[in-house]
Design an enzyme around this catalytic site. Structure first.
Site, PDB file in Angstrom:
ATOM      1  N   GLY A  69      38.355  52.609  28.701  1.00 13.87           N
ATOM      2  CA  GLY A  69      39.708  52.199  29.072  1.00 13.87           C
ATOM      3  C   GLY A  69      40.632  53.393  29.146  1.00 13.87           C
ATOM      4  O   GLY A  69      40.233  54.544  28.999  1.00 13.87           O
ATOM      5  N   GLY A  90      44.674  54.503  27.899  1.00 13.10           N
ATOM      6  CA  GLY A  90      45.893  54.168  27.177  1.00 13.10           C
ATOM      7  C   GLY A  90      46.960  55.214  27.395  1.00 13.10           C
ATOM      8  O   GLY A  90      46.792  56.123  28.210  1.00 13.10           O
ATOM      9  N   ASP A 118      53.543  50.533  16.410  1.00  9.21           N
ATOM     10  CA  ASP A 118      53.037  50.094  17.721  1.00  9.21           C
ATOM     11  C   ASP A 118      51.949  49.035  17.554  1.00  9.21           C
ATOM     12  O   ASP A 118      50.934  49.061  18.234  1.00  9.21           O
ATOM     13  CB  ASP A 118      52.515  51.276  18.518  1.00  9.21           C
ATOM     14  CG  ASP A 118      52.425  50.970  20.015  1.00  9.21           C
ATOM     15  OD1 ASP A 118      53.138  50.048  20.467  1.00  9.21           O
ATOM     16  OD2 ASP A 118      51.641  51.630  20.720  1.00  9.21           O
TER      17      ASP A 118
END
Length: 452
Positions: free
Chosen positions: A146, A148, A264
């Site tokens: 992925g 980010g 976060d």
């Protein structure tokens, strides 16, 4: 000295007598002093070939080798020959080891310079770039898990078969270096079943990477917000996720060596292992507090829309209660299967928090549940979870429970007080946040520096 199988000894001769004796014996090829602790005490003679030279004495013991006349020097004197081939080889080996040690220490010092010298406190393993490159098949796109705000993440397999996840910092990212350093310092000493484990890091040239344990089931949002995959998250699994995240937050807030505010917390930062056990990840913008500190203020608001508390998003004030707010949002998302950001209904201008609050006031909280779970979940557990979530997202930070209290609430150990109005419960609130923070609306955390 050479192998002594083809040798003989005379314990009464001086070194000069040894030389005369060897020259008179055609089978003698070399000699040395027998006892170097007593000057001129005894001789050891060799015949045939000199084989298997093992260790030179630390005192530099000499061996005298019989030579042909053609090998004598210009003055006709016999030369004393040391085992130069062995000493040269040993010198080369020692030189090589010294160079390796120098290179390793230089690389270690460079790495410590990047992370502020904190590595000496926790001895986090430093991986070679070649090791990480081989593990990820040279960062193949087929291994990419992925992308980010920090950079791309790759799956890798070490030579011992251990699976890893490699978070790679873009070479041009200055902000990423700050997050890199922050994450190493914050998470290296943390050990908890509900926190992702940092295995090491790699700093070499322009490359800067973090190496984590590999989580085969990706992140919570991969399942939760997909209509098909969400069915794999039955009610017991969702309860497990909520309880695990709550315990992980309680650990970093009060039980770990460092008091840490994550800042976060969101569904995409909750990773799932083989058994769907949750682990909190991504401490890039976390804040470490001293024991006496409870809150702080910043002019650089960072995080993700939909999860930030009002006092942090508007005024830059953050504390453990900021994480509690984010946890409350996450709980309501887990129950409903809907994102807080982007949630809307045709008949109202409310986000997920506002919708949950409206149902709670009307005694209809069960209507919030993911339709897939209607016939599978325990209604009392669902109501309690929604109630806890609403307590966590209350407007005033002082009204929100601590994570220790949340864990007790989830364990049915305390009676739940009534919930007050949540913060940011309408779409208008979200619009106001957009214009005042440096965050992202699409689940990717952005941490741009703002001028003071």
């Amino acid at each position: 000295m050479p192998d002594s199988r083809y040798s003989w000894v005379n314990k009464n001769m001086t070194l000069e007598e040894c030389k005369v004796k060897c020259l008179k014996n055609c089978s003698c090829v070399a000699y040395t002093q027998l006892d170097i602790s007593i000057k001129g005490s005894g001789c050891l003679f060799w015949s045939e070939e000199l084989n298997d030279i093992r260790d030179l004495s630390v005192d530099g013991q000499d061996i005298y080798i019989r030579m042909a006349s053609s090998e004598l020097d210009s003055k006709g004197t016999r030369r004393k020959i040391l085992i130069s081939s062995m000493t040269s080889l040993m010198g080369m080996v020692l030189l090589g080891l010294c160079l390796m040690l120098y290179y390793w220490k230089r690389k270690k010092n460079y790495a410590n310079g990047i992370i502020g010298g904190h590595n000496k406190d926790f001895e986090l393993p430093l991986f070679d770039l070649s090791t990480v490159s081989r593990a990820t098949n040279n960062f193949s796109t087929n291994n990419k898990l992925g992308q980010g705000g920090y950079g791309p993440v790759y799956k890798g397999v070490l030579e011992n078969g251990q699976e890893i996840a490699v978070k790679r910092l873009p070479k041009t990212s200055m902000q990423g270096i700050i997050e890199f350093k922050n994450e190493v310092i914050c998470i290296a000493k943390l050990q908890h079943r509900n926190l992702v484990k940092l295995l090491g890091y790699c700093i070499q040239g322009e490359e800067k990477m973090l190496i984590y344990e590999y989580m085969p089931n990706k992140s919570l949002d991969f399942f939760l917000f997909d209509e098909t995959r969400s069915k794999l998250l039955d009610w017991p699994k969702r309860l497990k996720v909520v309880n695990g995240v709550a315990r992980g937050l309680m650990y970093i807030h009060q039980d770990s060596q460092l008091r840490i505010i994550h800042r976060d917390l969101k569904a995409s930062n909750i990773l799932l292992d083989t058994d769907m056990k949750p682990k909190i990840s991504d401490f890039g913008i976390a804040k470490c507090f001293q024991e006496h500190e409870t809150e702080d203020k910043t002019s650089r608001v960072v995080g993700t829309y939909g999860y930030m508390s009002p006092e942090y998003a508007v005024h830059g004030q953050f504390s453990a209660k900021s994480d509690v707010f984010s946890f409350g949002v996450l709980v309501l998302e887990i129950v409903s299967g809907k994102r807080n950001s982007g949630f809307s209904r045709e008949d109202q201008h409310l986000n997920l928090l506002g919708h949950a609050w409206t149902l709670y006031k009307g005694g209809r909280s069960l209507e919030l549940i993911d339709p897939f779970l209607l016939d599978l979940a325990n209604p009392s557990e669902v109501l309690r979870l929604i109630h806890v979530g609403l307590l966590c997202v209350q407007q005033c930070p002082d009204d929100r429970p601590s994570m220790a209290s949340v864990v007790a609430m989830l364990d049915n150990e305390v009676i739940l007080p009534p919930a007050n109005q949540p913060g940011f419960f309408t779409e208008r609130d979200v619009f106001v946040v957009k214009s005042t923070t440096s965050s992202s609306f699409n689940e990717v955390t952005i941490t741009q520096l703002e001028a003071r």
